[in-house]
Design a protein around this motif. Sequence first.
Motif, PDB file in Angstrom:
ATOM      1  N   ARG A 131       7.783 -12.249   8.389  1.00  0.00           N
ATOM      2  CA  ARG A 131       6.846 -12.298   7.226  1.00  0.00           C
ATOM      3  C   ARG A 131       5.330 -11.802   7.795  1.00  0.00           C
ATOM      4  O   ARG A 131       4.750 -11.308   6.676  1.00  0.00           O
ATOM      5  CB  ARG A 131       6.729 -13.651   6.727  1.00  0.00           C
ATOM      6  N   ILE A 132       5.098 -12.110   8.673  1.00  0.00           N
ATOM      7  CA  ILE A 132       3.804 -11.906   9.388  1.00  0.00           C
ATOM      8  C   ILE A 132       3.751 -10.277   9.676  1.00  0.00           C
ATOM      9  O   ILE A 132       2.768  -9.544   9.349  1.00  0.00           O
ATOM     10  CB  ILE A 132       3.353 -12.615  10.614  1.00  0.00           C
ATOM     11  N   GLY A 133       4.927  -9.772  10.151  1.00  0.00           N
ATOM     12  CA  GLY A 133       4.869  -8.282  10.642  1.00  0.00           C
ATOM     13  C   GLY A 133       4.916  -7.306   9.595  1.00  0.00           C
ATOM     14  O   GLY A 133       4.238  -6.169   9.968  1.00  0.00           O
ATOM     15  N   LYS A 134       5.495  -7.714   8.700  1.00  0.00           N
ATOM     16  CA  LYS A 134       5.658  -6.598   7.615  1.00  0.00           C
ATOM     17  C   LYS A 134       4.126  -6.439   6.818  1.00  0.00           C
ATOM     18  O   LYS A 134       4.238  -5.494   6.113  1.00  0.00           O
ATOM     19  CB  LYS A 134       6.732  -6.806   6.845  1.00  0.00           C
ATOM     20  N   ARG A 135       3.299  -7.292   6.917  1.00  0.00           N
ATOM     21  CA  ARG A 135       2.045  -7.299   6.253  1.00  0.00           C
ATOM     22  C   ARG A 135       1.184  -6.112   6.920  1.00  0.00           C
ATOM     23  O   ARG A 135       1.032  -6.289   8.367  1.00  0.00           O
ATOM     24  CB  ARG A 135       1.274  -8.587   6.260  1.00  0.00           C
ATOM     25  N   PRO A 136       0.774  -5.319   6.344  1.00  0.00           N
ATOM     26  CA  PRO A 136      -0.351  -4.399   7.146  1.00  0.00           C
ATOM     27  C   PRO A 136      -1.609  -5.117   7.440  1.00  0.00           C
ATOM     28  O   PRO A 136      -2.233  -5.954   6.736  1.00  0.00           O
ATOM     29  CB  PRO A 136      -0.528  -3.191   6.062  1.00  0.00           C
ATOM     30  N   VAL A 137      -2.381  -4.611   8.263  1.00  0.00           N
ATOM     31  CA  VAL A 137      -3.712  -5.166   8.868  1.00  0.00           C
ATOM     32  C   VAL A 137      -4.882  -4.243   8.046  1.00  0.00           C
ATOM     33  O   VAL A 137      -4.822  -3.225   8.449  1.00  0.00           O
ATOM     34  CB  VAL A 137      -3.894  -5.139  10.325  1.00  0.00           C
ATOM     35  N   ASP A 138      -5.407  -4.690   7.222  1.00  0.00           N
ATOM     36  CA  ASP A 138      -6.380  -4.005   6.361  1.00  0.00           C
ATOM     37  C   ASP A 138      -7.648  -3.562   7.362  1.00  0.00           C
ATOM     38  O   ASP A 138      -8.186  -4.328   8.042  1.00  0.00           O
ATOM     39  CB  ASP A 138      -6.944  -4.689   5.146  1.00  0.00           C
ATOM     40  N   LEU A 139      -8.137  -2.416   7.264  1.00  0.00           N
ATOM     41  CA  LEU A 139      -9.362  -2.242   8.118  1.00  0.00           C
ATOM     42  C   LEU A 139     -10.622  -2.002   7.154  1.00  0.00           C
ATOM     43  O   LEU A 139     -10.737  -1.120   6.158  1.00  0.00           O
ATOM     44  CB  LEU A 139      -9.354  -0.564   8.635  1.00  0.00           C
ATOM     45  N   PRO A 140     -11.447  -3.080   7.416  1.00  0.00           N
ATOM     46  CA  PRO A 140     -12.675  -2.930   6.558  1.00  0.00           C
ATOM     47  C   PRO A 140     -13.611  -1.906   6.696  1.00  0.00           C
ATOM     48  O   PRO A 140     -13.569  -1.034   7.812  1.00  0.00           O
ATOM     49  CB  PRO A 140     -13.413  -4.373   6.858  1.00  0.00           C
ATOM     50  N   SER A 141     -14.644  -1.681   5.927  1.00  0.00           N
ATOM     51  CA  SER A 141     -15.455  -0.572   6.189  1.00  0.00           C
ATOM     52  C   SER A 141     -16.302  -0.679   7.357  1.00  0.00           C
ATOM     53  O   SER A 141     -16.740  -1.873   7.474  1.00  0.00           O
ATOM     54  CB  SER A 141     -16.525  -0.204   4.920  1.00  0.00           C
ATOM     55  N   GLY A 142     -16.483   0.319   7.928  1.00  0.00           N
ATOM     56  CA  GLY A 142     -17.184   0.236   9.229  1.00  0.00           C
ATOM     57  C   GLY A 142     -16.275  -0.105  10.445  1.00  0.00           C
ATOM     58  O   GLY A 142     -16.859  -0.188  11.539  1.00  0.00           O
ATOM     59  N   VAL A 143     -15.080  -0.151  10.323  1.00  0.00           N
ATOM     60  CA  VAL A 143     -14.260  -0.409  11.341  1.00  0.00           C
ATOM     61  C   VAL A 143     -13.180   0.711  11.679  1.00  0.00           C
ATOM     62  O   VAL A 143     -12.587   1.291  10.291  1.00  0.00           O
ATOM     63  CB  VAL A 143     -13.317  -1.770  11.030  1.00  0.00           C
ATOM     64  N   GLU A 144     -13.208   1.416  12.810  1.00  0.00           N
ATOM     65  CA  GLU A 144     -12.128   2.429  12.826  1.00  0.00           C
ATOM     66  C   GLU A 144     -11.262   2.101  13.817  1.00  0.00           C
ATOM     67  O   GLU A 144     -11.244   1.484  14.980  1.00  0.00           O
ATOM     68  CB  GLU A 144     -12.975   3.667  13.474  1.00  0.00           C
ATOM     69  N   ALA A 145      -9.922   2.602  13.648  1.00  0.00           N
ATOM     70  CA  ALA A 145      -8.948   2.209  14.685  1.00  0.00           C
ATOM     71  C   ALA A 145      -8.231   3.506  15.119  1.00  0.00           C
ATOM     72  O   ALA A 145      -8.049   4.442  14.363  1.00  0.00           O
ATOM     73  CB  ALA A 145      -7.915   1.426  13.855  1.00  0.00           C
ATOM     74  N   SER A 146      -7.827   3.820  16.493  1.00  0.00           N
ATOM     75  CA  SER A 146      -7.078   4.834  16.707  1.00  0.00           C
ATOM     76  C   SER A 146      -6.150   4.438  17.837  1.00  0.00           C
ATOM     77  O   SER A 146      -6.052   3.661  18.410  1.00  0.00           O
ATOM     78  CB  SER A 146      -8.115   5.816  17.427  1.00  0.00           C
ATOM     79  N   VAL A 147      -4.810   5.075  17.644  1.00  0.00           N
ATOM     80  CA  VAL A 147      -3.735   4.854  18.415  1.00  0.00           C
ATOM     81  C   VAL A 147      -3.379   5.981  19.394  1.00  0.00           C
ATOM     82  O   VAL A 147      -3.308   7.248  18.975  1.00  0.00           O
ATOM     83  CB  VAL A 147      -2.448   4.565  17.609  1.00  0.00           C
ATOM     84  N   SER A 148      -3.006   5.735  20.735  1.00  0.00           N
ATOM     85  CA  SER A 148      -2.705   6.510  21.561  1.00  0.00           C
ATOM     86  C   SER A 148      -1.600   5.938  22.400  1.00  0.00           C
ATOM     87  O   SER A 148      -1.964   5.104  23.266  1.00  0.00           O
ATOM     88  CB  SER A 148      -3.939   7.208  22.473  1.00  0.00           C
ATOM     89  N   GLY A 149      -0.564   6.409  22.211  1.00  0.00           N
ATOM     90  CA  GLY A 149       0.824   5.905  22.849  1.00  0.00           C
ATOM     91  C   GLY A 149       0.891   4.424  22.227  1.00  0.00           C
ATOM     92  O   GLY A 149       1.121   4.303  20.999  1.00  0.00           O
ATOM     93  N   GLN A 150       1.053   3.671  23.133  1.00  0.00           N
ATOM     94  CA  GLN A 150       0.997   2.028  22.599  1.00  0.00           C
ATOM     95  C   GLN A 150      -0.046   1.343  22.669  1.00  0.00           C
ATOM     96  O   GLN A 150       0.078   0.107  22.425  1.00  0.00           O
ATOM     97  CB  GLN A 150       2.242   1.367  23.538  1.00  0.00           C
ATOM     98  N   THR A 151      -0.933   1.890  22.937  1.00  0.00           N
ATOM     99  CA  THR A 151      -2.541   1.186  23.086  1.00  0.00           C
ATOM    100  C   THR A 151      -3.441   1.637  21.687  1.00  0.00           C
ATOM    101  O   THR A 151      -3.661   2.500  21.306  1.00  0.00           O
ATOM    102  CB  THR A 151      -3.263   1.824  24.013  1.00  0.00           C
TER     103      THR A 151
END
Length: 177
Positions: free
Chosen positions: A3-23
């Motif tokens: 139930r926790i895992g299937k909810r996406p994590v929202d990124l608020p304004s001013g927050v950037e996320a980037s994925v490289s591999g598993q990091t």
Amino acid sequence: MSRIGKRPVDLPSGVEASVSGQTISVKGPKGTRQFTATDDVTLTVGDGAVTVTPRGKSKRARQQWGMSRSMIANLVTGVTDGFKKELEISGVGYRAQMQGNTLKLALGYSHDVNFEVPAGVTVTAPKQTEIVVEGDDLQVVGQVASDIRDWRPPEPYKGKGIRYKDEYIFRKEGKKK
């Protein structure tokens, strides 16, 4: 199904996320934090949210699915708002004060306790009987607060010691005559 895992994590304004591999690296107003997930999950960033999906149906993949999502949510909270633990000191003569990077505690011992504050955490003593621990990493903030509390945990007869602000101490009745 997590139930926790299937909810996406929202990124608020001013927050950037980037994925490289598993990091995954999350950058916000309070700094940059990163988390390396196991190979049992897949991380994707898109539409202003981070989603975590398991690879396969194994028990380990399902365990890592919810845990990875929670860790990423903590990264986002840490770089936007930060984390805070408040401690209260109760007892006659018990007090705390900051001197530079050292928290000086008088806790009824024959000596003062000098607690060195680790990097990445801010400790303040707004009053002599209050301690506030703040930082962007939930684990480190909780560990520092626990280490401070371990110097004099609250006792059940008089309630003296260091406790969390919202902690309830179960009081015991003393000896009868």
